[in-house]
Design an enzyme around this catalytic site. Structure first.
Site, mmCIF file in Angstrom:
data_model
loop_
_atom_site.group_PDB
_atom_site.id
_atom_site.type_symbol
_atom_site.label_atom_id
_atom_site.label_comp_id
_atom_site.label_asym_id
_atom_site.label_seq_id
_atom_site.Cartn_x
_atom_site.Cartn_y
_atom_site.Cartn_z
ATOM 1 N N PRO A 181 -5.620 -0.785 -8.356
ATOM 2 C CA PRO A 181 -4.228 -0.385 -8.561
ATOM 3 C C PRO A 181 -3.482 -1.450 -9.360
ATOM 4 O O PRO A 181 -3.743 -2.641 -9.208
ATOM 5 C CB PRO A 181 -3.679 -0.262 -7.138
ATOM 6 C CG PRO A 181 -4.606 -1.038 -6.270
ATOM 7 C CD PRO A 181 -5.934 -1.033 -6.953
ATOM 8 N N HIS A 182 -2.595 -0.997 -10.239
ATOM 9 C CA HIS A 182 -1.863 -1.951 -11.070
ATOM 10 C C HIS A 182 -0.543 -1.360 -11.528
ATOM 11 O O HIS A 182 -0.346 -0.154 -11.500
ATOM 12 C CB HIS A 182 -2.712 -2.382 -12.276
ATOM 13 C CG HIS A 182 -3.215 -1.242 -13.104
ATOM 14 N ND1 HIS A 182 -4.345 -0.524 -12.776
ATOM 15 C CD2 HIS A 182 -2.734 -0.681 -14.225
ATOM 16 C CE1 HIS A 182 -4.553 0.415 -13.684
ATOM 17 N NE2 HIS A 182 -3.584 0.352 -14.564
ATOM 18 N N GLY A 183 0.345 -2.266 -11.910
ATOM 19 C CA GLY A 183 1.639 -1.841 -12.396
ATOM 20 C C GLY A 183 2.381 -2.986 -13.053
ATOM 21 O O GLY A 183 1.999 -4.149 -12.902
#
Length: 149
Positions: free
Chosen positions: A66-68
């Site tokens: 997950p990334h942002g």
């Protein structure tokens, strides 16, 4: 580039207890907010969920990344986590995820952000590395493995 340059020992979670994607994201996020109290946990969680809505970051083979991107961050933050039980992260192969790397980046560092994601992907294609990751018996052992990667 070494992954250890963007990771801190407190952000290595040897045993996630989450059983859902939302719980896993919250659990991965908790030590980041603890280290960076100026971050709004709800805002970061929403950024991660918005990214998941575009397409799952459960890439398969038991791995989720997950990334942002966040305007409120001034440096890239990487969190590593492990779930012995595995959990449903809507992975592309429909299998439970056990290895998690969460990458949060400032909005203005796209190149570095992509290089870190690529480095994580390369590491996780190495079956020996994945086995060592899952078999490390403590946070210290995981930290030693990751800080050298």
């Amino acid at each position: 580039m070494k992954l250890g340059e963007y990771l801190e020992k407190e952000l290595v979670l040897p045993e996630l207890t989450a059983s859902t994607k939302q719980e896993a994201l919250a659990e991965l996020l908790a030590p980041v907010v603890k280290k960076n109290p100026s971050l709004d946990a709800e805002e970061v969680f929403n950024v991660l969920m918005e990214r998941e809505a575009l397409g799952t970051t459960g890439i398969g083979n038991g791995i989720a990344i997950p990334h942002g991107k966040l305007a409120s961050l001034d440096k890239i933050v990487v969190v590593a986590g492990r779930s012995f039980e595995g959990l449903d992260f809507d992975a592309l192969d429909q299998k439970p995820c056990k290895i998690f790397f969460m990458v949060l980046a400032p909005e203005n560092v796209a190149g570095t952000h992509l290089r870190i994601l690529a480095q994580i992907s390369r590491l996780l294609k190495d079956e020996d590395f994945k086995q060592l990751f899952m078999e490390s018996d403590s946070q210290e052992a995981l930290w030693n493995l990751l800080s050298a990667a």
